[in-house]
Design a protein around this motif. Structure first.
Motif, PDB file in Angstrom:
ATOM      1  N   PRO A 104       0.810  -1.228   0.000  1.00  0.00           N
ATOM      2  CA  PRO A 104       0.000   0.000   0.000  1.00  0.00           C
ATOM      3  C   PRO A 104       0.838   1.271   0.000  1.00  0.00           C
ATOM      4  N   GLU A 105       2.096   1.187   0.386  1.00  0.00           N
ATOM      5  CA  GLU A 105       2.944   2.374   0.312  1.00  0.00           C
ATOM      6  C   GLU A 105       3.122   2.817  -1.143  1.00  0.00           C
ATOM      7  N   THR A 106       3.086   1.852  -2.077  1.00  0.00           N
ATOM      8  CA  THR A 106       3.233   2.158  -3.496  1.00  0.00           C
ATOM      9  C   THR A 106       1.895   2.515  -4.124  1.00  0.00           C
ATOM     10  N   VAL A 107       0.831   1.804  -3.743  1.00  0.00           N
ATOM     11  CA  VAL A 107      -0.501   2.011  -4.327  1.00  0.00           C
ATOM     12  C   VAL A 107      -1.523   2.193  -3.197  1.00  0.00           C
ATOM     13  N   PRO A 108      -1.518   3.365  -2.549  1.00  0.00           N
ATOM     14  CA  PRO A 108      -2.440   3.574  -1.426  1.00  0.00           C
ATOM     15  C   PRO A 108      -3.889   3.685  -1.883  1.00  0.00           C
TER      16      PRO A 108
ATOM     17  N   GLY B 121      -5.437   2.746 -10.294  1.00  0.00           N
ATOM     18  CA  GLY B 121      -5.903   4.040  -9.820  1.00  0.00           C
ATOM     19  C   GLY B 121      -5.856   4.084  -8.308  1.00  0.00           C
ATOM     20  N   THR B 122      -5.310   5.163  -7.749  1.00  0.00           N
ATOM     21  CA  THR B 122      -5.201   5.297  -6.298  1.00  0.00           C
ATOM     22  C   THR B 122      -6.081   6.445  -5.822  1.00  0.00           C
ATOM     23  N   GLY B 123      -6.635   6.276  -4.624  1.00  0.00           N
ATOM     24  CA  GLY B 123      -7.571   7.240  -4.074  1.00  0.00           C
ATOM     25  C   GLY B 123      -6.912   8.229  -3.148  1.00  0.00           C
ATOM     26  N   ASN B 124      -7.499   8.418  -1.961  1.00  0.00           N
ATOM     27  CA  ASN B 124      -6.987   9.385  -0.996  1.00  0.00           C
ATOM     28  C   ASN B 124      -5.574   9.022  -0.570  1.00  0.00           C
TER      29      ASN B 124
ATOM     30  N   LEU C  79      -2.482   7.655 -11.240  1.00  0.00           N
ATOM     31  CA  LEU C  79      -2.579   6.397 -11.963  1.00  0.00           C
ATOM     32  C   LEU C  79      -1.173   5.818 -11.962  1.00  0.00           C
ATOM     33  N   VAL C  80      -1.006   4.733 -11.217  1.00  0.00           N
ATOM     34  CA  VAL C  80       0.310   4.115 -11.052  1.00  0.00           C
ATOM     35  C   VAL C  80       0.442   2.960 -12.034  1.00  0.00           C
ATOM     36  N   VAL C  81       1.609   2.880 -12.679  1.00  0.00           N
ATOM     37  CA  VAL C  81       1.870   1.827 -13.660  1.00  0.00           C
ATOM     38  C   VAL C  81       2.908   0.880 -13.078  1.00  0.00           C
ATOM     39  N   LEU C  82       2.561  -0.413 -13.025  1.00  0.00           N
ATOM     40  CA  LEU C  82       3.449  -1.449 -12.485  1.00  0.00           C
ATOM     41  C   LEU C  82       3.843  -2.425 -13.584  1.00  0.00           C
TER      42      LEU C  82
END
Length: 546
Positions: free
Chosen positions: A327-331, A347-350, A355-358
């Protein structure tokens, strides 16, 4: 001397002694180990292992094939060893018969008659071996046929809305554009709400119903709405997750936003275990998203527990964890992930607003594209662009908070570095948030907004057309490339001509409500779950056989 030589030639006892073959106690002769037989055994075992590995591509199927064949290898060894010897002997004797000395020709004729009598048996044995091997290999190939990203059919429904274009279409049929459109059947378990989308597979529609905090998976007849079976895993809780299907297995998440220790559930859709839970995988978060399946991997977000990638087996064995993005990477990862070209889009919220790409192989971060608002919607992919909406809102309370539309060209993402700078091709503000996924319509993007308007955008972000539905829209759309179907919170489903957004028809689904679920289409029918009126099938009422 002549007498002695003659005696030596004619006296059998004067010949060189022969070595007698070892005998068993009962007088039968032992067979010596044969080099050809040993070599044949090695070749057969090697051949079996190589074919199992070649056509499986996974350790599970390799083991299944190998251990299925090993118990019968002794019988197969004898069969394989005898067939070449018999066929070789038959050919040799047949071709050499005319050149044998006269005193052997009688024996040759006897042997030739013997081989001719054995020929039908040899052909039968050879055919059985060939057919059996072909069937085994063919079964392995069918088991391991990969799910193609972006492809949906009645046998595969691998991701949310069926494909990366989010069209919601199971097959290539056309949506009803005119006629008497109405509700064909209704499946309504008492007190049950359907939050997630349905999935169509064969003759059934699969959907998760929630009653209080309890969830149940239903298989409903596609043509009549009767319950085929239902499945309630032990302690299974209500969920927003929608089912996905691959290789006759249904996968679905568990839980709402406040749920903890939620599970991913796999249920068999064929064979003697139909309707039974094959396995569950527990996380430390909630799985209200819909999973995504690509090849032999399933990807899903678990809220405050990050994103998971599991390797799944076509034999129903428990999955293997490939990687876990923390979750540190994609909270606050609540929405479904998207997988395209070896990349996973999250997609990450609060606390994330990105938009994180892995990397799909190992889960490492490749890029991070910042947004000014939480990314709560599912991206859609056209041939040249991806589009996604962001905003602050709640599925049950759609206020007038503005949203934003984000567009980016689809290009090769650099894997050698992490890009932490905003790099959207276009960003624009919307009058309200879009909770549903955008849908690709002829290389443009269409979606419903909380202000009640359905809008169509170009790949440059320009709004080229809009239509007022009269009430807030929270779900995603369905399109066949000609007709666009959506619904709003007044309980109305409507169809528009995609070229100019003119109204073709509309039908009442029930009284006003949340209508969180989105429709899916198959064979010209639309299936949608509602808050209190059950799972509905909508289609042309007159002139159509169901």
């Amino acid at each position: 001397m002549g007498f002695v030589g003659s005696e030596h030639r004619n006296n059998p006892q004067s010949q060189q002694p022969t070595i007698a073959a070892p005998q068993y106690r009962n007088g039968t002769t032992k067979k010596q180990p044969d080099a050809i037989r040993v070599i044949t055994q090695v070749i057969i075992v090697t051949f079996t292992c190589c074919f199992a590995q070649r056509f499986s591509g996974s350790p599970e199927v390799f083991e299944a094939l190998l251990f299925a064949v090993l118990p019968i290898i002794p019988s197969l060894l004898g069969l394989f060893s005898v067939i070449p010897a018999l066929l070789g002997g038959l050919i040799a004797l047949w071709t050499a018969g005319g050149r044998l000395p006269g005193r052997y020709r009688r024996e040759d004729r006897v042997w030739r008659r013997f081989w001719v009598r054995q020929l039908p048996s040899l052909l039968v044995m050879t055919s059985l071996v060939v057919l059996g091997g072909w069937a085994t290999v063919g079964r392995a190939v069918r088991l391991m046929t990969p799910t193609v990203a972006g492809m949906s059919s009645e046998d595969q429904w691998p991701m949310p809305r069926g494909n990366l274009q989010r069209t919601g279409m199971v097959d290539q049929s056309r949506l009803p554009a005119n006629g008497d459109i109405g509700i064909l059947w209704r499946f309504r378990p008492p007190g049950t709400t359907f939050y997630g989308d349905a999935a169509v597979h064969g003759d059934n529609v699969y959907v998760v119903g929630s009653r209080g905090d309890t969830g149940t998976i239903y298989a409903v007849s596609r043509n009549g709405g009767q319950v085929r079976w239902s499945c309630r895993p032990a302690g299974y809780r209500a969920t927003l997750s929608s089912p996905v299907i691959a290789n006759d297995t249904l996968f679905v998440g568990e839980g709402l936003h406040y749920t903890r220790n939620a599970r991913l559930v796999a249920v068999a859709l064929a064979g003697p275990q139909t309707g039974q839970v094959l396995w569950t995988f527990r996380t430390n978060g909630h799985i209200e998203c819909t999973p995504t399946i690509v090849d032999d991997c399933i990807y899903f977000a678990a809220g405050d527990d990050g994103v998971y990638c599991l390797q799944i087996s076509p034999t129903g064995r428990p999955p293997v964890l490939r990687w876990h993005a923390r979750p540190e990477t994609v909270p606050d990862a609540d929405i479904s992930v998207s997988v395209a070209n070896g990349l996973v889009y999250v997609g990450t919220g609060n606390g994330g607003e990105s938009l994180v790409v892995l990397d799909a192989q190992n889960g490492t971060e490749v890029a991070r594209w910042h947004a000014t608002l939480p990314v709560r919607a599912l991206p859609a992919f056209s041939t040249t662009h991806l589009a996604i909406c962001a905003g602050r809102g709640d599925l049950k309370v759609l206020g007038s908070n503005p949203g934003s539309l984000l567009l980016r060209e689809r290009g090769q993402v650099e894997r050698s570095r992490t890009d932490n700078n905003p790099s959207w091709t276009w960003q624009g503000q919307l009058p309200g948030i879009m909770m549903g996924a955008l849908t690709v319509y002829q290389e443009t993007f269409v979606g419903g907004c909380a202000d009640g308007f359905l809008r169509r955008f170009t790949s440059n972000g320009n709004c080229m057309a809009q239509w007022d539905s009269g009430a807030p829209m929270a779900g995603s759309l369905v399109t066949d490339g000609h007709v666009i179907v959506g619904h709003n919170r007044d309980g109305r489903m409507f169809a528009l001509d995609g070229s100019d957004l003119s109204l073709l028809w509309n039908v009442s689904l029930g009284p006003p409500g949340n209508y969180i679920a989105s429709p899916v289409a198959a064979d010209g029918h639309l299936f949608i779950g509602t808050d209190a009126d059950g799972l509905l099938c909508i289609g042309q009422v007159a002139g159509r056989d169901l």
